[in-house]
Design a protein around this motif. Structure first.
Motif, PDB file in Angstrom:
ATOM      1  N   THR A  49       1.657   8.027  13.202  1.00  7.74           N
ATOM      2  CA  THR A  49       1.475   7.087  11.557  1.00  7.74           C
ATOM      3  C   THR A  49       2.808   6.919  11.727  1.00  7.74           C
ATOM      4  O   THR A  49       3.393   5.636  11.357  1.00  7.74           O
ATOM      5  N   ARG A  50       3.815   8.157  11.589  1.00  9.00           N
ATOM      6  CA  ARG A  50       5.049   7.778  11.182  1.00  9.00           C
ATOM      7  C   ARG A  50       5.794   6.846  12.207  1.00  9.00           C
ATOM      8  O   ARG A  50       6.628   6.030  11.734  1.00  9.00           O
ATOM      9  N   SER A  51       5.445   7.058  13.527  1.00 10.19           N
ATOM     10  CA  SER A  51       6.102   6.044  14.514  1.00 10.19           C
ATOM     11  C   SER A  51       5.589   4.804  14.276  1.00 10.19           C
ATOM     12  O   SER A  51       6.307   3.879  14.343  1.00 10.19           O
ATOM     13  N   LEU A  60       0.776  -1.092   0.072  1.00 11.79           N
ATOM     14  CA  LEU A  60       0.090  -0.064   0.191  1.00 11.79           C
ATOM     15  C   LEU A  60       1.038   1.231   0.054  1.00 11.79           C
ATOM     16  O   LEU A  60       1.848   1.236   0.581  1.00 11.79           O
ATOM     17  N   PRO A  61       0.389   2.364  -0.823  1.00 19.87           N
ATOM     18  CA  PRO A  61       1.072   3.625  -0.581  1.00 19.87           C
ATOM     19  C   PRO A  61       1.076   4.070   0.619  1.00 19.87           C
ATOM     20  O   PRO A  61       0.004   4.161   1.231  1.00 19.87           O
ATOM     21  N   GLY A  62       2.134   4.932   0.950  1.00 18.58           N
ATOM     22  CA  GLY A  62       2.352   5.549   2.433  1.00 18.58           C
ATOM     23  C   GLY A  62       1.115   6.524   2.731  1.00 18.58           C
ATOM     24  O   GLY A  62       0.445   6.696   3.653  1.00 18.58           O
ATOM     25  N   SER A  63       0.816   7.372   1.507  1.00 18.98           N
ATOM     26  CA  SER A  63      -0.220   8.368   1.628  1.00 18.98           C
ATOM     27  C   SER A  63      -1.584   7.640   1.940  1.00 18.98           C
ATOM     28  O   SER A  63      -2.277   8.144   2.719  1.00 18.98           O
ATOM     29  N   ARG A 116       8.214   1.610  13.409  1.00 18.84           N
ATOM     30  CA  ARG A 116       8.436   0.377  14.284  1.00 18.84           C
ATOM     31  C   ARG A 116       8.209  -0.831  13.396  1.00 18.84           C
ATOM     32  O   ARG A 116       8.711  -1.913  13.776  1.00 18.84           O
ATOM     33  N   ALA A 117       7.063  -0.660  12.616  1.00 19.12           N
ATOM     34  CA  ALA A 117       6.806  -1.787  11.671  1.00 19.12           C
ATOM     35  C   ALA A 117       8.072  -2.161  10.831  1.00 19.12           C
ATOM     36  O   ALA A 117       8.193  -3.388  10.795  1.00 19.12           O
ATOM     37  N   LEU A 118       8.728  -1.420  10.255  1.00 11.80           N
ATOM     38  CA  LEU A 118       9.882  -1.524   9.499  1.00 11.80           C
ATOM     39  C   LEU A 118      11.104  -2.095  10.510  1.00 11.80           C
ATOM     40  O   LEU A 118      11.760  -2.977   9.920  1.00 11.80           O
ATOM     41  N   ALA A 119      11.111  -1.473  11.557  1.00  9.81           N
ATOM     42  CA  ALA A 119      12.397  -1.810  12.416  1.00  9.81           C
ATOM     43  C   ALA A 119      12.020  -3.542  12.860  1.00  9.81           C
ATOM     44  O   ALA A 119      13.353  -4.099  12.951  1.00  9.81           O
ATOM     45  N   ASP A 120      10.869  -3.802  12.967  1.00  5.92           N
ATOM     46  CA  ASP A 120      10.742  -5.286  13.474  1.00  5.92           C
ATOM     47  C   ASP A 120      10.434  -6.280  12.382  1.00  5.92           C
ATOM     48  O   ASP A 120      10.317  -7.263  12.617  1.00  5.92           O
ATOM     49  N   ILE A 134      -5.918   6.651   6.177  1.00  6.91           N
ATOM     50  CA  ILE A 134      -6.740   5.542   6.796  1.00  6.91           C
ATOM     51  C   ILE A 134      -6.519   5.615   8.302  1.00  6.91           C
ATOM     52  O   ILE A 134      -7.432   5.536   9.242  1.00  6.91           O
ATOM     53  N   LEU A 135      -5.341   5.705   8.734  1.00  6.83           N
ATOM     54  CA  LEU A 135      -5.067   5.717   9.958  1.00  6.83           C
ATOM     55  C   LEU A 135      -5.482   6.945  10.872  1.00  6.83           C
ATOM     56  O   LEU A 135      -5.883   6.817  11.979  1.00  6.83           O
ATOM     57  N   GLY A 136      -5.531   8.064   9.867  1.00  6.32           N
ATOM     58  CA  GLY A 136      -5.967   9.435  10.552  1.00  6.32           C
ATOM     59  C   GLY A 136      -7.262   9.010  10.876  1.00  6.32           C
ATOM     60  O   GLY A 136      -7.951   9.651  11.704  1.00  6.32           O
ATOM     61  N   ALA A 137      -8.142   8.583   9.722  1.00  2.00           N
ATOM     62  CA  ALA A 137      -9.508   8.318   9.948  1.00  2.00           C
ATOM     63  C   ALA A 137      -9.635   7.336  11.296  1.00  2.00           C
ATOM     64  O   ALA A 137     -10.967   7.440  11.739  1.00  2.00           O
ATOM     65  N   LEU A 138      -8.922   6.532  11.533  1.00  2.00           N
ATOM     66  CA  LEU A 138      -9.093   5.599  12.677  1.00  2.00           C
ATOM     67  C   LEU A 138      -8.390   6.395  13.911  1.00  2.00           C
ATOM     68  O   LEU A 138      -8.347   5.591  14.963  1.00  2.00           O
ATOM     69  N   GLY A 139      -8.228   7.715  14.165  1.00  2.10           N
ATOM     70  CA  GLY A 139      -7.894   8.514  15.110  1.00  2.10           C
ATOM     71  C   GLY A 139      -6.578   8.430  15.528  1.00  2.10           C
ATOM     72  O   GLY A 139      -5.928   9.020  16.576  1.00  2.10           O
TER      73      GLY A 139
END
Length: 267
Positions: free
Chosen positions: A44-46, A25-28, A50-54, A33-38
């Motif tokens: 979102t950047r964090s 999925l594109p980052g934008s 974290r997902a990239l790091a692990d 969507i994550l913004g719509a989820l609150g």
């Protein structure tokens, strides 16, 4: 749409992939969507970092655009759960079996092997033994493992299934999700169709709530043939949940997510 508490979980991006039937999925799009989820932009950047790091995600740049793809055990888990939304396997008269011998001094290795097996729907009726309905994955290639078929009669198979898989807990989870879906329908807006961007995002949020709970359920359900399940197992409720996954609420959420995704991909 950020005034309510965030409903983003570590599995949210996988849920969005499931809605859109893609693995990248594109980052934008993820950010909207994550913004719509609150979740805030910094959150979102964090979350992505974290997902990239692990190793749950890997990224790919194309000019100024960054896309994120499911990766590693996260991708394997996603594919395993996605496959469980299909038909139950038939009882063929045998279990797949893995017998392993890993001493306590190699506990980390042993726990990693069991975790990988459980991610593929396997279970353990006793220490050192794993049972499944499908052939084992690469985790069973360890020299500490012996693989084969365990041929048993139906009564013995039912007894082993009851020992290995948490069937009573699974039945409770099925009942809880069916009750939650009833609540969703009670508050469903049946007014005229609205294709505005806020409406599309609301449809995705609703679908995310349903799919995240259903995916959590499917991820914990034993992928067993119906013949091995108890007589009082809530098959009727499970059938209702199955129909919801292909029903209008999920279909509208999937259409909305695909439409928003296409707009992000075109920009």
């Amino acid at each position: 749409m950020t005034s309510h508490p965030s409903t983003v979980t570590p599995a949210t991006i996988a849920f969005l992939c499931g809605l859109c039937e893609v693995e990248e999925l594109p980052g934008s799009f993820i950010g909207e969507i994550l913004g719509a989820l609150g979740m805030s932009a910094s959150g979102t950047r964090s979350h992505l970092a974290r997902a990239l790091a692990d190793g749950r995600l890997c990224s790919r740049r194309d000019g100024r655009r960054t896309s994120y793809r499911l990766s590693g055990s996260y991708l394997r888990r996603y594919r395993t759960i996605r496959n469980r939304f299909g038909e139950q396997p038939d009882w063929q008269g045998h279990f797949q079996i893995v017998i392993y011998d890993i001493p306590e001094t190699r506990r980390t290795e042993r726990d990693a092997l069991r975790s990988a097996a459980f991610d593929e729907g396997w279970a353990s009726p006793r220490p050192g033994v794993l049972l499944g309905m499908r052939p084992a994955g690469p985790w069973a290639d360890s020299p500490a493992c012996c693989t084969g078929l365990l041929k048993v009669d139906l009564d013995t198979a039912r007894d082993l299934a009851a020992r290995a898989w948490p069937l009573a807990e699974a039945a409770e989870r099925i009942s809880a999700l069916a009750a939650y879906l009833d609540q969703i329908h009670e508050h469903q807006d049946t007014g005229a169709a609205d294709d505005s961007r806020p409406a599309l995002l609301r449809q995705v949020v609703t679908a995310h709530a349903i799919l995240s709970k259903a995916t959590h359920l499917w991820g914990s359900l034993p992928a067993l043939p119906a013949d091995l399940l108890p007589a009082d197992y809530p098959h009727d409720l499970l059938a209702r949940i199955d129909s919801e996954i292909s029903g209008p609420l999920m279909a509208s959420g999937a259409r909305a997510a695909s439409r928003l995704l296409a707009e992000h991909q075109a920009t």
